[in-house]
Design an enzyme around this catalytic site. Structure first.
Site, short mmCIF file in Angstrom:
data_model
loop_
_atom_site.label_atom_id
_atom_site.label_comp_id
_atom_site.label_asym_id
_atom_site.label_seq_id
_atom_site.Cartn_x
_atom_site.Cartn_y
_atom_site.Cartn_z
N GLU A 121 7.70 2.40 15.33
CA GLU A 121 8.75 3.28 14.23
C GLU A 121 8.34 4.83 14.25
O GLU A 121 7.80 4.91 15.21
CB GLU A 121 8.16 2.49 12.76
CG GLU A 121 8.47 1.28 13.01
CD GLU A 121 7.74 1.08 11.20
OE1 GLU A 121 7.43 1.07 10.87
OE2 GLU A 121 8.84 -0.07 10.52
N CYS A 133 -2.85 1.88 6.75
CA CYS A 133 -3.37 1.06 8.34
C CYS A 133 -3.57 2.33 8.34
O CYS A 133 -5.18 1.89 9.95
CB CYS A 133 -1.85 0.70 8.26
SG CYS A 133 -0.47 1.94 8.31
N GLU A 140 4.10 -3.94 12.84
CA GLU A 140 3.30 -3.15 12.19
C GLU A 140 2.52 -3.52 11.77
O GLU A 140 2.52 -3.74 10.29
CB GLU A 140 3.82 -1.75 11.10
CG GLU A 140 4.93 -0.88 12.25
CD GLU A 140 4.60 -0.33 13.11
OE1 GLU A 140 3.43 -0.16 13.86
OE2 GLU A 140 4.98 0.11 13.61
N ASN A 145 0.79 -1.01 -0.10
CA ASN A 145 0.04 0.16 0.04
C ASN A 145 1.03 1.55 0.00
O ASN A 145 0.24 2.58 -0.48
CB ASN A 145 -0.72 0.00 1.12
CG ASN A 145 -0.36 -0.66 2.20
OD1 ASN A 145 1.33 -0.76 2.80
ND2 ASN A 145 -1.28 -0.40 3.36
P1 NDP Z 1 1.00 -9.11 4.14
O1 NDP Z 1 1.00 -9.53 5.58
O2 NDP Z 1 -0.15 -10.11 3.26
O3 NDP Z 1 2.29 -9.21 3.21
C1 NDP Z 1 2.94 -8.07 3.74
C2 NDP Z 1 4.49 -8.20 3.17
O4 NDP Z 1 4.38 -9.66 3.94
C3 NDP Z 1 4.42 -8.75 2.38
O5 NDP Z 1 5.44 -8.27 1.59
C4 NDP Z 1 4.34 -10.85 1.91
O6 NDP Z 1 4.11 -10.67 0.57
C5 NDP Z 1 4.72 -11.07 3.39
N1 NDP Z 1 3.98 -12.18 3.34
C6 NDP Z 1 3.32 -12.74 3.16
N2 NDP Z 1 3.14 -13.74 3.43
C7 NDP Z 1 4.70 -13.89 4.58
C8 NDP Z 1 5.37 -15.75 4.53
N3 NDP Z 1 4.39 -16.02 5.79
N4 NDP Z 1 6.23 -14.22 5.62
C9 NDP Z 1 7.43 -13.63 5.50
N5 NDP Z 1 6.75 -12.78 4.82
C10 NDP Z 1 4.95 -12.61 4.22
O7 NDP Z 1 -0.83 -7.95 4.15
P2 NDP Z 1 -0.80 -7.31 3.34
O8 NDP Z 1 0.07 -7.14 1.90
O9 NDP Z 1 -2.71 -8.08 2.93
O10 NDP Z 1 -1.28 -5.83 3.69
C11 NDP Z 1 -2.82 -5.14 4.11
C12 NDP Z 1 -1.65 -5.11 5.83
O11 NDP Z 1 -1.30 -4.63 6.07
C13 NDP Z 1 -3.68 -5.16 6.07
O12 NDP Z 1 -3.78 -5.10 7.17
C14 NDP Z 1 -2.83 -3.39 7.15
O13 NDP Z 1 -3.20 -2.73 8.14
C15 NDP Z 1 -1.36 -3.53 6.87
N6 NDP Z 1 -0.71 -2.54 7.63
C16 NDP Z 1 0.21 -1.95 8.30
C17 NDP Z 1 0.26 -0.73 8.74
C18 NDP Z 1 0.72 0.13 9.80
O14 NDP Z 1 1.85 1.29 9.79
N7 NDP Z 1 0.80 -0.69 11.12
C19 NDP Z 1 0.88 0.21 7.30
C20 NDP Z 1 0.27 -0.64 6.40
C21 NDP Z 1 -0.52 -1.68 5.90
P3 NDP Z 1 4.12 -10.96 -0.72
O15 NDP Z 1 2.76 -9.59 -0.87
O16 NDP Z 1 4.92 -11.58 -1.78
O17 NDP Z 1 2.76 -12.02 -0.38
#
Ligand code: NDP
Length: 487
Positions: free
Chosen positions: A466, A287, A253, A155
């Protein structure tokens, strides 16, 4: 309809050079038209190993530089990135979907965050305790952790990377980042530009690939000392469990469902404007976003009318089109999930006032991932939009009696990321700030994140901080040192 040309990428950026990955290729899609325009080779566990070893090899030289020198090197590299913003902005829009304006805001912020920690590199001071015993002083040494793995979602691919990269590098660590599988391109070019700008080889490496393969290999790698993760709560929980092996440090996060409370004495139009911006910015995929709105009954109609009016007027379109205010959602899957949450919610109650449908019309490609700005009023408090994270442009609004009810509803969530309250009464503002369970409370303010302030979620929204000087604590180990002068 435009047809995209397909470009292939080798995948990783390791030790200052492109590296051809051996894993399965990832397709990168333009969310505005649903067409694949790039294929990026994914990293296998062997590619990840190479990247981590490159970061480990560069660690002794990087960590032994004076901290101000690390800052100077990073500053020069940053300026090189800044000189290329006009190249990065359309690339980010093309792979992520956001408007060109939002891509500019994001990339400018990513550079600002790096520069914020460059500034801190000249201001760091430590603790000293004189006279522990006669002739004996104590001080606290801070040392880098080692190689940090940074896992980032789609995002805000660059700001969420900078939030980790900046404190990690200034503290003397080296980094291997894994961007989301759907947004690898801006991150790869960002790394290349930092390298061209003078960041030493191996200090910052990028591995592309899926979370399940490249992400998992990074988390499990024995030379990784810390994982800095932004993403969903379930994946964060899994990573935290994996990091137990080797007692790796971790910051998480995670997801949120930020409540906003509008009291009857608030500047109602300013609050409605902040709600609209806070919900529809980045197509609702943030987020920190207004995900639940609680408004006092006596002023609810006025606030709801203002928000619905804004939602109707928002210009939805491709991110690179003139005048677009809200782009498509990032993936078809995300849009379908949102549509499901809205329809499952409406099946249990509440009124749909605007939206509730995928975007269509002459300006929107039929295969683009558009979803119209949506407002639902008074759905049940146990409906999907109330209890799940809504990661798209759909806002549920509830009428509440008073501040106590609003705070109780706000806290009835597994999440505790951000929150906001609008009131002119200092007592109410203070009560909300003290009682809402969240890492941030904005009072009469838009939900803007400041590098100066620490930020991290409570409850299932995260662990660790962070931003702020505090972020540096999460990239260092402290050591107590006792010095006896022999007196
Ligand atoms: P995911 O948790 O699916 O993915 C986030 C990252 O983790 C991606 O790079 C993904 O790779 C990677 N990933 C996925 N599975 C694994 C695993 N088993 N081991 C290691 N890495 C992994 O999140 P989303 O892509 O759905 O992102 C949206 C989410 O992020 C929402 O819930 C949002 O609230 C949260 N978010 C939180 C923020 C904060 O600061 N608190 C800020 C922005 C978003 P790949 O995409 O290749 O699967």
């Amino acid at each position: 309809m435009s047809t995209e040309t397909l470009t292939s990428y080798a995948g990783s950026f390791i030790a200052g050079a492109e590296h051809a990955n051996g894993g399965a290729p990832l397709a990168v899609t333009n969310p505005a038209n649903g067409q694949v325009f790039a294929s990026v080779a994914g990293a296998s566990a062997a590619d990840v190993d190479l990247a981590v070893r490159a970061a480990a090899d560069s660690l002794p030289a990087w960590s032994s530089l004076a901290v101000s020198r690390r800052g100077a090197v990073l500053a020069r590299a940053c300026r090189h990135v800044e000189d290329h913003l006009d190249e990065l902005i359309p690339l980010l829009t093309r792979e992520q979907g956001k408007t060109l304006r939002d891509s500019r805001i994001e990339l400018t912020k990513a550079v600002d965050t790096l520069m914020h920690y460059v500034g801190l590199s000249k201001a760091l001071r430590g603790a000293h305790t004189p006279g522990l015993d006669p002739g004996v002083d104590g001080y606290v040494l801070r040392r880098p952790l080692g190689v940090v793995g940074a896992i980032v979602p789609w995002n805000f691919p660059t700001t969420l990377l900078s939030n980790k990269l900046a404190p990690a590098l200034i503290a003397g660590n080296t980094v291997v980042a894994k961007p989301a599988g759907t947004t690898p391109l801006t991150t790869l070019r960002f790394a290349e530009l930092l390298s061209e700008g003078g960041l030493p080889d191996g200090v910052f490496n990028v591995v592309t690939g899926s979370g399940g393969e490249a992400g998992d290999a990074l988390v499990r790698h024995p030379l990784i000392r810390k994982i800095a993760f932004t993403g969903s709560t379930p994946v964060g929980e899994r990573i935290m469990a994996l990091c137990a092996t080797g007692v790796k440090r971790v910051t998480l996060e995670l997801g949120g469902s930020d409540p906003m409370i509008i009291c009857d004495d608030a500047d109602l139009l300013a609050a409605a404007s902040a709600a609209s911006m806070g919900r529809f910015y980045n197509c609702g995929q943030a987020c920190l976003a207004i995900k639940r709105l609680y408004v006092f009954e006596s002023v609810a109609d006025e606030v709801i009318d203002a928000i619905v009016g804004k939602a109707r007027r928002l210009k939805v379109g491709p991110g690179d089109a003139e005048g677009t205010q809200m782009g498509p959602m990032h993936t078809a899957g995300g849009r379908d999930e949102l549509a499901g949450q809205v329809s499952r919610t409406l099946a249990t109650g509440g009124s749909l006032l605007v939206g509730g449908e995928p975007g269509c019309g002459p300006d929107l490609a039929a295969d683009g991932f558009f979803y119209m700005p949506t407002v639902v009023v008074d759905p049940p408090h146990d409906s999907p939009m109330a209890v799940e994270e809504v990661f798209g442009p759909a806002l549920p609004i509830w009428r509440v009696r008073d501040l106590d009810e609003a705070i109780a509803r706000a806290n009835a969530s597994i999440f505790g990321l951000g929150s906001s309250v609008w009131t002119r009464d200092l007592g109410r503002a203070r009560k909300a700030a003290e009682r809402i369970e969240a890492g941030y409370t904005w009072i009469n303010s838009r939900t803007k994140v400041y590098d100066e302030l620490p930020f991290g979620g409570w409850k299932s929204s995260g662990y660790g901080k962070e931003h702020g000087e505090e972020a540096l604590d999460y990239y260092t180990e402290s050591k107590s040192v006792v010095v006896s002068s022999g007196a």
